[in-house]
Design a protein around this motif. Structure first.
Motif, mmCIF file in Angstrom:
data_model
loop_
_atom_site.group_PDB
_atom_site.id
_atom_site.type_symbol
_atom_site.label_atom_id
_atom_site.label_comp_id
_atom_site.label_asym_id
_atom_site.label_seq_id
_atom_site.Cartn_x
_atom_site.Cartn_y
_atom_site.Cartn_z
ATOM 1 N N ALA A 147 1.037 -1.313 -0.020
ATOM 2 C CA ALA A 147 0.053 -0.061 0.128
ATOM 3 C C ALA A 147 0.994 1.249 0.001
ATOM 4 C CB ALA A 147 -0.723 0.109 1.022
ATOM 5 N N TYR A 148 2.043 1.040 0.788
ATOM 6 C CA TYR A 148 2.730 2.424 0.704
ATOM 7 C C TYR A 148 3.445 2.726 -0.313
ATOM 8 C CZ TYR A 148 6.097 5.950 2.253
ATOM 9 O OH TYR A 148 6.917 7.004 2.398
ATOM 10 N N ARG A 149 3.959 1.626 -1.033
ATOM 11 C CA ARG A 149 4.470 1.845 -2.470
ATOM 12 C C ARG A 149 3.603 2.328 -3.560
ATOM 13 N NH1 ARG A 149 7.667 -1.480 0.311
ATOM 14 N NH2 ARG A 149 9.937 -1.884 -0.390
ATOM 15 N N ALA A 171 -1.954 -13.794 -1.533
ATOM 16 C CA ALA A 171 -2.332 -13.312 -2.631
ATOM 17 C C ALA A 171 -3.558 -12.619 -2.736
ATOM 18 C CB ALA A 171 -2.145 -14.472 -3.593
ATOM 19 N N TRP A 172 -4.435 -13.094 -1.941
ATOM 20 C CA TRP A 172 -5.961 -12.755 -1.917
ATOM 21 C C TRP A 172 -5.986 -11.291 -1.318
ATOM 22 C CZ3 TRP A 172 -9.715 -11.055 1.498
ATOM 23 C CH2 TRP A 172 -10.923 -11.125 1.069
ATOM 24 N N LEU A 173 -5.354 -11.182 -0.310
ATOM 25 C CA LEU A 173 -5.088 -9.984 0.429
ATOM 26 C C LEU A 173 -4.179 -8.940 -0.352
ATOM 27 C CD1 LEU A 173 -4.381 -11.151 3.968
ATOM 28 C CD2 LEU A 173 -6.670 -10.012 3.317
ATOM 29 N N THR A 174 -3.432 -9.462 -1.047
ATOM 30 C CA THR A 174 -2.783 -8.202 -2.005
ATOM 31 C C THR A 174 -3.524 -7.878 -3.027
ATOM 32 O OG1 THR A 174 -0.599 -9.533 -1.423
ATOM 33 C CG2 THR A 174 -0.717 -8.062 -3.325
ATOM 34 N N LEU A 186 0.230 0.857 -10.535
ATOM 35 C CA LEU A 186 -0.369 -0.317 -9.783
ATOM 36 C C LEU A 186 0.258 -1.446 -10.609
ATOM 37 C CD1 LEU A 186 -3.695 -1.636 -8.476
ATOM 38 C CD2 LEU A 186 -2.489 -3.078 -10.212
ATOM 39 N N ALA A 187 0.521 -1.559 -11.911
ATOM 40 C CA ALA A 187 1.048 -2.689 -12.659
ATOM 41 C C ALA A 187 2.409 -2.820 -12.394
ATOM 42 C CB ALA A 187 0.858 -2.437 -14.154
ATOM 43 N N PHE A 188 3.159 -1.353 -12.301
ATOM 44 C CA PHE A 188 4.502 -1.365 -11.871
ATOM 45 C C PHE A 188 4.762 -1.890 -10.757
ATOM 46 C CE2 PHE A 188 8.330 1.082 -10.479
ATOM 47 C CZ PHE A 188 9.181 0.622 -11.379
ATOM 48 N N VAL A 189 4.254 -1.311 -9.737
ATOM 49 C CA VAL A 189 4.491 -1.694 -8.269
ATOM 50 C C VAL A 189 4.241 -3.195 -8.303
ATOM 51 C CG1 VAL A 189 3.711 -1.654 -6.011
ATOM 52 C CG2 VAL A 189 4.110 0.590 -7.361
ATOM 53 N N LEU A 190 3.200 -3.694 -8.529
ATOM 54 C CA LEU A 190 2.817 -5.191 -8.427
ATOM 55 C C LEU A 190 3.624 -6.122 -9.068
ATOM 56 C CD1 LEU A 190 -1.204 -5.184 -8.246
ATOM 57 C CD2 LEU A 190 0.463 -5.189 -6.276
ATOM 58 N N HIS A 191 3.978 -5.818 -10.164
ATOM 59 C CA HIS A 191 4.939 -6.521 -11.065
ATOM 60 C C HIS A 191 6.409 -6.535 -10.606
ATOM 61 C CE1 HIS A 191 7.385 -8.174 -14.175
ATOM 62 N NE2 HIS A 191 6.387 -8.987 -14.475
ATOM 63 N N ASP A 192 6.734 -5.393 -10.698
ATOM 64 C CA ASP A 192 8.461 -5.089 -10.526
ATOM 65 C C ASP A 192 8.867 -5.115 -9.273
ATOM 66 O OD1 ASP A 192 7.877 -4.349 -13.282
ATOM 67 O OD2 ASP A 192 9.485 -3.036 -13.304
ATOM 68 N N MET A 193 7.824 -4.725 -8.287
ATOM 69 C CA MET A 193 8.447 -4.817 -6.790
ATOM 70 C C MET A 193 7.899 -5.979 -6.156
ATOM 71 S SD MET A 193 7.943 -0.599 -5.874
ATOM 72 C CE MET A 193 8.730 0.421 -6.874
ATOM 73 N N PHE A 194 6.917 -6.686 -6.455
ATOM 74 C CA PHE A 194 6.257 -7.714 -5.746
ATOM 75 C C PHE A 194 5.929 -8.900 -6.598
ATOM 76 C CE2 PHE A 194 5.107 -3.913 -3.511
ATOM 77 C CZ PHE A 194 5.644 -4.313 -2.073
ATOM 78 N N ASP A 195 6.423 -8.864 -7.820
ATOM 79 C CA ASP A 195 6.656 -10.055 -8.611
ATOM 80 C C ASP A 195 5.230 -10.697 -8.857
ATOM 81 O OD1 ASP A 195 9.326 -10.126 -9.064
ATOM 82 O OD2 ASP A 195 9.635 -11.231 -6.844
ATOM 83 N N LEU A 196 4.098 -9.948 -8.731
ATOM 84 C CA LEU A 196 2.595 -10.379 -9.015
ATOM 85 C C LEU A 196 2.651 -10.591 -10.578
ATOM 86 C CD1 LEU A 196 0.517 -11.049 -7.220
ATOM 87 C CD2 LEU A 196 -0.478 -9.038 -8.031
ATOM 88 N N GLU A 244 -2.691 -11.892 -12.875
ATOM 89 C CA GLU A 244 -3.246 -11.455 -11.810
ATOM 90 C C GLU A 244 -3.613 -10.176 -11.862
ATOM 91 O OE1 GLU A 244 -1.861 -13.190 -8.250
ATOM 92 O OE2 GLU A 244 -1.200 -14.999 -9.118
ATOM 93 N N ILE A 245 -2.506 -9.069 -12.346
ATOM 94 C CA ILE A 245 -2.612 -7.880 -12.281
ATOM 95 C C ILE A 245 -3.964 -7.266 -13.216
ATOM 96 C CG2 ILE A 245 -1.535 -5.709 -13.045
ATOM 97 C CD1 ILE A 245 1.136 -7.277 -12.085
ATOM 98 N N GLY A 246 -4.035 -8.022 -14.558
ATOM 99 C CA GLY A 246 -4.872 -7.666 -15.346
ATOM 100 C C GLY A 246 -6.212 -7.441 -14.992
ATOM 101 N N PRO A 247 -6.936 -8.271 -14.254
ATOM 102 C CA PRO A 247 -8.292 -8.018 -13.663
ATOM 103 C C PRO A 247 -8.467 -7.049 -12.630
ATOM 104 C CG PRO A 247 -7.674 -10.438 -13.752
ATOM 105 C CD PRO A 247 -6.456 -9.759 -14.015
ATOM 106 N N ILE A 248 -7.414 -6.481 -11.867
ATOM 107 C CA ILE A 248 -7.455 -5.707 -10.911
ATOM 108 C C ILE A 248 -7.598 -4.316 -11.752
ATOM 109 C CG2 ILE A 248 -6.210 -4.524 -8.995
ATOM 110 C CD1 ILE A 248 -4.670 -6.998 -8.573
ATOM 111 N N VAL A 249 -6.879 -4.122 -12.579
ATOM 112 C CA VAL A 249 -7.114 -2.965 -13.365
ATOM 113 C C VAL A 249 -8.078 -2.760 -14.691
ATOM 114 C CG1 VAL A 249 -4.706 -2.096 -12.802
ATOM 115 C CG2 VAL A 249 -4.980 -3.477 -15.032
ATOM 116 N N GLY A 250 -8.540 -3.885 -14.769
ATOM 117 C CA GLY A 250 -9.784 -4.095 -15.911
ATOM 118 C C GLY A 250 -9.002 -4.186 -17.315
#
Length: 289
Positions: A20-22, A54-57, A120-130, A134-140
């Protein structure tokens, strides 16, 4: 939610705060996002969730995305730097933990120039390896589109990194900004600012006590010119290895301005006054640049 599930949630709280902070660049907003995730987990029931982390993330990411979009819709008001009352209280241990686990100040400044989906895409993928699946549905978006979002964000982040040996030019740019602000020279300020410049200030730097984000050269220039910087003891210094401005009336550090520069203009300004953030900055005198 029973004690066992509450305990499982607490195990993941540091990770969720870091995510969340990132995303948000604000310790207090990050804690709000995590608390929202806690409430949603209680309503949804997570007894049968196998990969709770993963669910909470995902939940925290969706909350942060909504907060970022709301932040962009918020009315932007002129900012008077360095005039806010400084509260005596310090951040609590949880907020300090978020700050301690944060990315660098310069990166947070650059991240705020991205769109919410790019960030969101950058942080989740580059910083947290998501994975992008999984990122696609979050950002639609489709996974491929999410990958493109992260790629664009990555180019902007890397493109904002100052080249080695460019310190003198950056210093002159910051000195020009300070001189124009002290003289109230609106035109000179606009000349050193990128048209899409972003200024963000934490709650302690703002009279209203709420974080502020301003976008665009004209509104940032007006705010800087109206900030009465000349009323404070201000000078250019190295802030985390890059030229910045420190304000220290009576010899006490009160406000720091950190700058991101690209293409010969200032692209982002982070106004820092929160004591816990000031304590983490590396401030050096300009001698020997």
């Amino acid at each position: 939610m029973d004690d066992a599930l509450a305990e499982r949630f607490e195990e993941h709280r540091p990770h969720l705060r870091a995510v969340a902070y990132r995303m948000l660049g604000s310790a207090s907003e990050a804690e709000d996002a995590v608390q929202d995730a806690w409430l949603r987990a209680g309503r949804a029931g997570i007894e049968d969730v196998e990969d709770l982390r993963a669910w909470l993330t995902t939940v925290v990411a969706r909350v942060c995305l909504n907060m970022l979009r709301s932040r962009r819709r918020r009315r932007e008001e002129p900012l008077e730097l360095g005039t806010a009352d400084r509260p005596d209280d310090r951040a609590g241990p949880e907020e300090e933990a978020v700050v301690a686990d944060s990315v660098g100040l310069a990166l947070l400044v650059v991240l705020d120039t991205l769109t919410p989906a790019e960030r969101l895409a950058f942080v989740l993928h580059d910083m947290f390896d998501l994975p992008f699946e999984e990122i696609g549905p979050i950002v639609g978006r489709t996974p491929a589109a999410a990958r493109q979002l992260a790629s664009r964000a990555r180019r902007r982040v890397r493109g904002s990194e100052p080249p080695h040996g460019d310190l003198g030019r950056r210093r002159r740019l910051v000195e020009a900004f300070l001189a124009a602000a002290q003289n109230g020279d609106l035109e000179a300020l606009i000349r050193v600012l990128d048209p899409d410049v972003v200024l963000q200030a934490d709650a302690q730097a703002v009279p209203g006590g709420r974080p502020v984000v301003l976008r665009g050269a004209e509104i940032v220039a007006r705010s800087a010119a109206a900030a009465a910087v000349r009323a404070l003891v201000s000078e250019v210094a190295l802030v985390d290895g890059a030229p910045g401005i420190v304000m220290a009336p009576d010899g006490r550090l009160s406000v720091v301005l950190a700058f991101a520069v690209d293409g010969g203009r200032i692209t982002a300004i982070d106004v820092v006054a929160a004591p816990e953030r000031l304590a983490r900055l590396s401030i050096a005198a300009p001698e020997g640049w």
